[in-house]
Design an enzyme around this catalytic site. Structure first.
Site, PDB file in Angstrom:
ATOM      1  N   ASP A   1      -9.982   3.275   2.255  1.00  9.30           N
ATOM      2  CA  ASP A   1     -10.692   3.094   3.455  1.00  9.30           C
ATOM      3  C   ASP A   1     -11.237   3.286   4.294  1.00  9.30           C
ATOM      4  OD1 ASP A   1      -9.430   0.147   3.027  1.00  9.30           O
ATOM      5  OD2 ASP A   1      -7.155   0.837   3.611  1.00  9.30           O
TER       6      ASP A   1
ATOM      7  N   ASP B   1      -6.061  13.493  -2.400  1.00  9.92           N
ATOM      8  CA  ASP B   1      -6.474  13.986  -0.797  1.00  9.92           C
ATOM      9  C   ASP B   1      -6.669  12.684   0.150  1.00  9.92           C
ATOM     10  OD1 ASP B   1      -5.814  16.201  -1.788  1.00  9.92           O
ATOM     11  OD2 ASP B   1      -7.874  17.128  -1.899  1.00  9.92           O
TER      12      ASP B   1
ATOM     13  N   ARG C   1       2.578   3.951  23.460  1.00 13.36           N
ATOM     14  CA  ARG C   1       2.506   5.355  23.335  1.00 13.36           C
ATOM     15  C   ARG C   1       2.986   6.250  21.916  1.00 13.36           C
ATOM     16  NH1 ARG C   1       0.021   8.537  27.572  1.00 13.36           N
ATOM     17  NH2 ARG C   1       0.137  11.022  26.835  1.00 13.36           N
ATOM     18  N   ALA C   2       4.418   6.472  21.928  1.00  9.28           N
ATOM     19  CA  ALA C   2       5.022   6.997  21.069  1.00  9.28           C
ATOM     20  C   ALA C   2       4.303   6.980  20.577  1.00  9.28           C
ATOM     21  CB  ALA C   2       6.263   6.808  20.658  1.00  9.28           C
TER      22      ALA C   2
ATOM     23  N   LYS D   1       0.950  -0.869   0.074  1.00 12.33           N
ATOM     24  CA  LYS D   1      -0.128   0.071  -0.169  1.00 12.33           C
ATOM     25  C   LYS D   1       1.514   1.185   0.231  1.00 12.33           C
ATOM     26  CE  LYS D   1      -4.181  -1.349   1.995  1.00 12.33           C
ATOM     27  NZ  LYS D   1      -5.458  -1.155   2.954  1.00 12.33           N
TER      28      LYS D   1
ATOM     29  N   GLY E   1      -1.740   2.157  14.798  1.00 11.74           N
ATOM     30  CA  GLY E   1      -0.405   1.934  13.413  1.00 11.74           C
ATOM     31  C   GLY E   1      -1.161   2.241  11.660  1.00 11.74           C
TER      32      GLY E   1
ATOM     33  N   GLY F   1      -5.678   1.597  19.020  1.00 11.61           N
ATOM     34  CA  GLY F   1      -4.062   1.690  17.992  1.00 11.61           C
ATOM     35  C   GLY F   1      -3.893   2.368  17.721  1.00 11.61           C
TER      36      GLY F   1
HETATM   37  P1  ATR Z   1      -2.145  -1.352  11.171  1.00  9.40           P
HETATM   38  O1  ATR Z   1      -1.628  -0.819   9.470  1.00  9.40           O
HETATM   39  O2  ATR Z   1      -2.932  -2.779  10.394  1.00  9.40           O
HETATM   40  O3  ATR Z   1      -2.693  -0.570  11.300  1.00  9.40           O
HETATM   41  P2  ATR Z   1       0.932  -2.020  12.546  1.00  9.40           P
HETATM   42  O4  ATR Z   1       0.762  -0.900  12.325  1.00  9.40           O
HETATM   43  O5  ATR Z   1       0.924  -3.114  12.683  1.00  9.40           O
HETATM   44  O6  ATR Z   1      -1.032  -2.598  11.858  1.00  9.40           O
HETATM   45  O7  ATR Z   1      -0.583  -1.657  13.475  1.00  9.40           O
HETATM   46  C1  ATR Z   1      -1.340  -2.942  14.825  1.00  9.40           C
HETATM   47  C2  ATR Z   1      -1.588  -1.931  15.691  1.00  9.40           C
HETATM   48  O8  ATR Z   1      -2.177  -3.095  16.643  1.00  9.40           O
HETATM   49  C3  ATR Z   1      -0.918  -1.086  16.140  1.00  9.40           C
HETATM   50  O9  ATR Z   1      -1.495  -0.437  16.983  1.00  9.40           O
HETATM   51  C4  ATR Z   1      -0.341  -2.000  17.781  1.00  9.40           C
HETATM   52  O10 ATR Z   1       0.035  -1.671  18.719  1.00  9.40           O
HETATM   53  P3  ATR Z   1       1.585  -1.017  19.162  1.00  9.40           P
HETATM   54  O11 ATR Z   1       1.845   0.394  18.061  1.00  9.40           O
HETATM   55  O12 ATR Z   1       1.800  -1.171  20.645  1.00  9.40           O
HETATM   56  O13 ATR Z   1       2.576  -2.336  18.666  1.00  9.40           O
HETATM   57  C5  ATR Z   1      -1.578  -2.505  18.127  1.00  9.40           C
HETATM   58  N1  ATR Z   1      -0.963  -3.813  18.938  1.00  9.40           N
HETATM   59  C6  ATR Z   1      -0.728  -5.178  18.171  1.00  9.40           C
HETATM   60  N2  ATR Z   1      -1.059  -6.054  19.062  1.00  9.40           N
HETATM   61  C7  ATR Z   1      -0.945  -5.243  20.464  1.00  9.40           C
HETATM   62  C8  ATR Z   1      -1.195  -6.611  21.423  1.00  9.40           C
HETATM   63  N3  ATR Z   1      -1.058  -7.722  21.774  1.00  9.40           N
HETATM   64  N4  ATR Z   1      -1.586  -5.508  22.476  1.00  9.40           N
HETATM   65  C9  ATR Z   1      -1.637  -4.449  22.184  1.00  9.40           C
HETATM   66  N5  ATR Z   1      -1.530  -3.239  20.857  1.00  9.40           N
HETATM   67  C10 ATR Z   1      -1.192  -4.420  19.817  1.00  9.40           C
END
Ligand code: ATR
Length: 271
Positions: free
Chosen positions: A102, A78, A154-155, A66, A129, A127
């Site tokens: 999406d 945009d 958190r970061a 992607k 990500g 989340g």
């Molecule tokens: P996507 O593109 O699907 O969002 P990603 O960028 O890998 O995939 O993000 C996955 C999300 O799930 C993140 O917010 C991740 O938290 P971290 O940033 O701390 O990794 C969260 N996630 C995955 N496994 C987790 C777990 N066991 N506990 C809490 N959060 C989790």
């Protein structure tokens, strides 16, 4: 003329998109094909050069391409720029136009599943990500003025807050339960609750009774979060509809007809 389209990814075998698109093609009697293509990262550039020459009108793009297709496009919408990634490429006149539907799919699914929701009410997002970025951009564009964001790391939440500005307030992952108070929407964008992943254990008792709860995870269809929310009487919206709705703009563009997202389509994709 037979119109060609498809989806590229690595892996691709599990994709439900060919069933979804095949259902619409049959339903509307359109002469076209939608094929899954297993494209490895090292073959991406050559694939993007070749598919338009083979007559493809466009392709959908899934993991892990992607971001790369966004970077390779000649033009970006945009909403793709807001996310820095694309899931829908249109080939026209030797150029590649990249879009990201999406966020559109996320909001259209919410609008269909929870039509009485107030789009301006504060939203709580779990989340930080790639999926969260799309959801946050969509909520903002849909009228949200306050979004509370929490993430295990958190970061990453702080980085999104820096990017999206004061609309976002970050709270600690451990403090999420109590922070649910005052929100009209709860969205899970983490992989927690997905088959084979960990469980999302959130205490929903502080969430206002009328708050809508939605999950972008759709395997299983009813995640533990949605089950817990239903048990407390919250309106819930499952994640399958996001997959269905995100395909609508591409279908319109390539096959010239606005397809319907309804119970028949859901059944076809779940079968
Ligand atoms: P996507 O593109 O699907 O969002 P990603 O960028 O890998 O995939 O993000 C996955 C999300 O799930 C993140 O917010 C991740 O938290 P971290 O940033 O701390 O990794 C969260 N996630 C995955 N496994 C987790 C777990 N066991 N506990 C809490 N959060 C989790």
């Amino acid at each position: 003329m037979t119109i060609l389209a498809g989806v590229i990814g690595d892996p691709i075998a599990h994709s439900r998109s060919p069933i979804l698109w095949g259902h619409w093609l049959t339903r509307y009697g359109i002469r076209g094909h939608y094929v899954p293509l297993h494209v490895r990262p090292e073959d991406l550039r050559a694939t993007l050069d070749l598919l338009p020459r083979l007559g493809f009108a466009g392709i959908n793009v899934t993991i892990p391409h992607k971001e790369a297709v966004f970077a390779a496009a000649d033009e970006v919408t945009d909403r793709a720029r807001a996310v820095g990634a694309a899931n829908t490429l249109t080939f026209a006149d030797g150029r590649i136009l990249a879009d990201n539907t999406d966020g559109y799919g996320f909001l259209a699914n919410l609008d269909q599943g929870a039509p009485d929701r107030d789009p301006a009410s504060p939203a709580f997002v779990l989340g930080a990500g790639g999926a969260a970025r799309g959801v946050i951009a969509a909520l903002r564009d849909g009228g949200a003025t306050r979004i509370t964001l929490t993430n295990r790391t958190r970061a990453r939440a702080e980085a999104l807050a820096a990017e999206f500005g004061p609309i976002i307030t970050v709270v600690d992952w451990d403090a999420a339960d109590a922070a649910l108070a005052g929100h009209g929407l709860l969205v899970n964008t983490t992989s927690l609750g997905m088959q084979g992943h960990g469980d999302l254990t959130l205490d929903l008792s502080a969430l206002p009774a009328q708050a809508v709860v939605t999950d972008i995870v759709y395997t299983p269809l009813e995640t533990p979060l949605l089950r817990a929310a239903k048990a407390r009487g919250h309106p819930t919206v499952d994640g399958l509809g996001m997959l269905l709705h995100q395909a609508v703009p591409g279908f319109e563009r390539w096959f010239g007809r606005t397809p319907e997202v309804d119970a028949t389509l859901r059944q076809a994709v779940l079968a």
